[in-house]
Motif scaffolding. Structure first.
Motif, PDB file in Angstrom:
ATOM      1  N   ALA A  74       4.458   2.235   7.582  1.00 43.36           N
ATOM      2  CA  ALA A  74       3.480   0.999   7.634  1.00 43.36           C
ATOM      3  C   ALA A  74       2.893   1.123   9.060  1.00 43.36           C
ATOM      4  N   ARG A  75       3.343   1.622   9.993  1.00 47.01           N
ATOM      5  CA  ARG A  75       2.706   1.761  11.287  1.00 47.01           C
ATOM      6  C   ARG A  75       1.839   2.784  11.093  1.00 47.01           C
ATOM      7  N   ALA A  76       1.785   3.897  10.325  1.00 47.50           N
ATOM      8  CA  ALA A  76       0.613   4.808   9.976  1.00 47.50           C
ATOM      9  C   ALA A  76      -0.293   4.187   9.347  1.00 47.50           C
ATOM     10  N   LEU A  77      -0.224   3.313   8.325  1.00 41.65           N
ATOM     11  CA  LEU A  77      -1.344   2.283   8.075  1.00 41.65           C
ATOM     12  C   LEU A  77      -1.954   1.696   8.834  1.00 41.65           C
ATOM     13  N   LEU A  78      -1.527   0.952   9.780  1.00 39.72           N
ATOM     14  CA  LEU A  78      -2.142   0.222  10.819  1.00 39.72           C
ATOM     15  C   LEU A  78      -2.915   0.939  11.866  1.00 39.72           C
ATOM     16  N   VAL A  93      -0.886  -9.803   9.132  1.00 40.57           N
ATOM     17  CA  VAL A  93       0.032  -8.667   8.872  1.00 40.57           C
ATOM     18  C   VAL A  93      -0.010  -8.500   7.502  1.00 40.57           C
ATOM     19  N   ARG A  94       0.508  -9.303   6.689  1.00 36.34           N
ATOM     20  CA  ARG A  94       0.589  -9.176   5.244  1.00 36.34           C
ATOM     21  C   ARG A  94      -0.792  -8.404   4.594  1.00 36.34           C
ATOM     22  N   ARG A  95      -1.917  -9.045   4.891  1.00 39.58           N
ATOM     23  CA  ARG A  95      -3.216  -8.450   4.293  1.00 39.58           C
ATOM     24  C   ARG A  95      -3.497  -7.015   4.525  1.00 39.58           C
ATOM     25  N   HIS A  96      -2.789  -6.534   5.728  1.00 39.67           N
ATOM     26  CA  HIS A  96      -3.071  -5.118   6.245  1.00 39.67           C
ATOM     27  C   HIS A  96      -2.264  -4.143   5.589  1.00 39.67           C
ATOM     28  N   LEU A  97      -1.118  -4.506   4.862  1.00 38.56           N
ATOM     29  CA  LEU A  97      -0.021  -3.718   4.298  1.00 38.56           C
ATOM     30  C   LEU A  97      -0.154  -3.953   2.757  1.00 38.56           C
ATOM     31  N   SER A  98      -1.053  -4.687   2.401  1.00 45.07           N
ATOM     32  CA  SER A  98      -0.914  -4.941   1.009  1.00 45.07           C
ATOM     33  C   SER A  98      -2.004  -4.353   0.102  1.00 45.07           C
ATOM     34  N   ALA A  99      -1.840  -4.002  -1.335  1.00 48.27           N
ATOM     35  CA  ALA A  99      -2.788  -3.571  -2.107  1.00 48.27           C
ATOM     36  C   ALA A  99      -3.259  -4.533  -2.983  1.00 48.27           C
ATOM     37  N   ILE A 100      -3.258  -5.820  -2.707  1.00 49.62           N
ATOM     38  CA  ILE A 100      -3.717  -6.900  -3.609  1.00 49.62           C
ATOM     39  C   ILE A 100      -4.168  -7.962  -2.672  1.00 49.62           C
ATOM     40  N   LEU A 160       0.840  -1.075   0.120  1.00 52.84           N
ATOM     41  CA  LEU A 160       0.035  -0.007  -0.016  1.00 52.84           C
ATOM     42  C   LEU A 160       0.877   1.260  -0.134  1.00 52.84           C
ATOM     43  N   PRO A 161       0.418   2.251  -0.339  1.00 56.15           N
ATOM     44  CA  PRO A 161       1.018   3.718  -0.371  1.00 56.15           C
ATOM     45  C   PRO A 161       1.621   3.875   1.115  1.00 56.15           C
ATOM     46  N   GLY A 162       2.967   4.392   1.055  1.00 56.48           N
ATOM     47  CA  GLY A 162       3.713   4.513   2.350  1.00 56.48           C
ATOM     48  C   GLY A 162       4.690   3.488   2.782  1.00 56.48           C
ATOM     49  N   VAL A 163       4.279   2.245   2.126  1.00 61.73           N
ATOM     50  CA  VAL A 163       5.112   1.209   2.347  1.00 61.73           C
ATOM     51  C   VAL A 163       5.800   0.755   1.150  1.00 61.73           C
ATOM     52  N   THR A 164       7.318   0.366   1.115  1.00 57.06           N
ATOM     53  CA  THR A 164       8.364   0.318   0.225  1.00 57.06           C
ATOM     54  C   THR A 164       8.230  -1.373   0.057  1.00 57.06           C
ATOM     55  N   LEU A 165       8.858  -1.829  -1.230  1.00 57.63           N
ATOM     56  CA  LEU A 165       9.129  -3.376  -1.284  1.00 57.63           C
ATOM     57  C   LEU A 165      10.265  -3.600  -0.212  1.00 57.63           C
ATOM     58  N   ALA A 166      11.339  -2.398  -0.035  1.00 59.41           N
ATOM     59  CA  ALA A 166      12.196  -2.989   0.913  1.00 59.41           C
ATOM     60  C   ALA A 166      11.741  -3.088   2.414  1.00 59.41           C
ATOM     61  N   CYS A 217      -6.883  -3.985  11.439  1.00 59.91           N
ATOM     62  CA  CYS A 217      -5.509  -3.374  11.459  1.00 59.91           C
ATOM     63  C   CYS A 217      -5.043  -3.627  12.882  1.00 59.91           C
ATOM     64  N   ALA A 218      -5.829  -3.521  14.065  1.00 55.81           N
ATOM     65  CA  ALA A 218      -5.394  -3.452  15.352  1.00 55.81           C
ATOM     66  C   ALA A 218      -4.986  -4.993  15.687  1.00 55.81           C
ATOM     67  N   ASP A 219      -5.523  -6.092  14.948  1.00 59.27           N
ATOM     68  CA  ASP A 219      -5.170  -7.520  15.163  1.00 59.27           C
ATOM     69  C   ASP A 219      -3.779  -7.480  14.553  1.00 59.27           C
ATOM     70  N   ALA A 220      -3.526  -6.921  13.600  1.00 57.06           N
ATOM     71  CA  ALA A 220      -2.020  -6.800  12.939  1.00 57.06           C
ATOM     72  C   ALA A 220      -0.977  -6.322  13.722  1.00 57.06           C
ATOM     73  N   LEU A 221      -1.513  -5.209  14.318  1.00 54.27           N
ATOM     74  CA  LEU A 221      -0.470  -4.479  15.408  1.00 54.27           C
ATOM     75  C   LEU A 221      -0.119  -5.331  16.491  1.00 54.27           C
ATOM     76  N   ASP A 222      -1.210  -5.966  17.040  1.00 56.64           N
ATOM     77  CA  ASP A 222      -0.995  -6.777  18.439  1.00 56.64           C
ATOM     78  C   ASP A 222      -0.144  -7.873  17.842  1.00 56.64           C
ATOM     79  N   ILE A 223      -0.180  -8.382  16.824  1.00 57.22           N
ATOM     80  CA  ILE A 223       0.765  -9.582  16.583  1.00 57.22           C
ATOM     81  C   ILE A 223       2.337  -9.129  16.399  1.00 57.22           C
ATOM     82  N   LEU A 224       2.380  -8.043  15.657  1.00 59.09           N
ATOM     83  CA  LEU A 224       3.826  -7.588  15.678  1.00 59.09           C
ATOM     84  C   LEU A 224       4.335  -7.279  16.967  1.00 59.09           C
ATOM     85  N   GLN A 225       3.602  -6.784  18.021  1.00 64.94           N
ATOM     86  CA  GLN A 225       3.920  -6.193  19.284  1.00 64.94           C
ATOM     87  C   GLN A 225       4.505  -7.695  20.091  1.00 64.94           C
TER      88      GLN A 225
END
Length: 421
Positions: free
Chosen positions: A224-228, A157-164, A129-135, A206-214
């Motif tokens: 990426a953090r802003a998107l979530l 996590v992947r689903r909430h940072l992806s455009a597809i 998604l915009p704001g996240v790079t391939l790197a 998105c909150a679920d993805a943040l919980d997993i990363l934490q």
């Protein structure tokens, strides 16, 4: 039949049962269902072979694009096959994902989209998604793969940072009809976890993805953090009208692969028992547990008596602490070998049905009663190898690595233990 030969025959039967040439054709649309264009898209380790099966059994016109892992392409005439990286995504995958979305633009109500999805599709369609790079996505993929997170957690996590992913691919096809054919590589066969569900609704947030990363102590770049945190990365939710004409069909799954292996065992004179097709947990813990069950069967005749075969599937995880040549199946098998301590009547095999265990072009390995003794004779400390996550190094040194090359399918882990009488 020698135990090693029987183990290989069971593995081969499991892989054969999930070949796209066998499981895809019965689920193709009838000619009467396709009034407009037939567009074929997809991603995964089996997607190229799935596309080939479509071409061989569909007489009418079609076009499309699928992306598969490097080395997994097969010849197709009407569907373009693109290769990209797995398990860490690369620019080829990002470009293919962008082109795939473009193919879905402007579809009409009478068009039919056939989406071919199999395991590995998450890394093969890395369109951030915009704001996240391939790197950013590459770094996050490496961190998740080493964290011990389950496939469900990683894909959330992947689903909430992806455009597809997370239903966005099907939404892009609206108002066309979409039928997704799935080869499952995930415990429980949930469509939203197969390649992170590009064509199905996602109830997670998105909150679920943040919980997993934490939970796993994984940091995020600012974009990426802003998107979530803002919810801007929300995926397509159940009830979204853009998915009203999208359906899924499971065409191959771990259970049928285990059943095929079980039949091979029975034909060889061994009762076969499937312990589960969705076992999860740390690979080394799973290996210790399976050894305990096998010992109880061999020594106590409980809960069943030997001789017999114990089969299981699913997807274990590895929390990487060493720098060895790992792989979840060989880590499980090495832990099993240590717990069995050279039991004279137990043989085993653990391998990934896609032919790649971890990041090595090695499917898995064999276990024999003399595995530990042969390792010590070579000066290899089995416990040190396990502590270093070096299962491939360990079994490779013994000549016990199973190398199959690309199988062009993927129904996840395959584990078999033979208990002799």
């Amino acid at each position: 039949m020698a135990p090693r030969e029987l183990l290989r025959r069971m593995f081969d039967a499991a892989v054969a049962s999930a070949q796209p040439s066998l499981c895809v054709p019965p689920h193709l649309p009838a000619a009467s269902e396709v009034a407009g264009r037939l567009v074929v898209i997809g991603a995964g380790k089996a997607s190229a072979a799935m596309a080939q099966a479509v071409e061989q059994h569909w007489a009418g016109p079609l076009s499309g694009l699928v992306v598969t892992r490097y080395g997994y392409a097969v010849p197709c005439e009407r569907i373009e096959i693109v290769e990209a990286a797995h398990p860490v995504p690369d620019a080829a995958g990002e470009q293919a994902a962008r082109r795939m979305l473009a193919l879905c633009e402007g579809l009409r109500e009478d068009d039919f989209v056939l989406c071919l999805i199999s395991g590995g599709g998450s890394s093969l369609l890395p369109l951030p998604l915009p704001g996240v790079t391939l790197a950013d996505k590459q770094a996050l993929s490496r961190a998740l793969l080493q964290s011990g997170a389950t496939i469900r957690e990683m894909n959330c996590v992947r689903r909430h940072l992806s455009a597809i992913k997370g239903g966005r691919l099907a939404a892009a096809c609206h108002p066309a009809r979409v039928r997704t054919l799935l080869i499952s590589d995930v415990p429980g066969d949930d469509p939203m976890d197969i390649a992170s569900g590009p064509t199905v609704a996602d109830p997670t947030r998105c909150a679920d993805a943040l919980d997993i990363l934490q939970r796993y102590g994984i940091g995020l770049p600012a974009g990426a953090r802003a998107l979530l945190e803002t919810g801007a990365g929300e995926s397509v939710k159940p009830g979204d009208p853009r998915l009203a004409r999208a359906t899924c069909r499971l065409v191959a799954a771990p259970q049928q692969a285990l059943e095929a292996a079980a039949q091979v065992a029975r034909d060889a004179g061994y009762p076969a028992y499937i312990l589960g097709d969705a076992l999860e947990g740390e690979a080394r813990d799973m290996g210790t547990l399976l050894a305990g069950i096998a010992r109880q069967v061999a020594d106590r005749g409980q809960p069943v008596a030997g001789p017999c075969v114990l089969l299981s599937g699913g997807e274990s995880t590895v929390t990487v602490r060493g720098n060895g040549r790992g792989g979840r199946n060989v880590e499980c098998l090495l832990a099993c070998a240590l717990a069995l301590a050279g039991h004279p009547r137990i043989h085993g095999l653990a391998a990934d049905t896609d032919g790649v265990d971890g990041q090595e072009e090695i499917a898995g390995a064999w276990l024999a009663p003399d595995t530990l003794a042969r390792a010590w004779a070579l000066g290899i400390n089995p416990r040190a190898s396990l502590a270093n996550n070096d299962g491939h190094g360990f079994f490779g040194a013994l000549g016990d690595a199973l190398v199959t090359g690309p199988t062009r399918t993927n129904v996840n882990d395959f584990r078999a233990l033979i208990i002799e009488g």
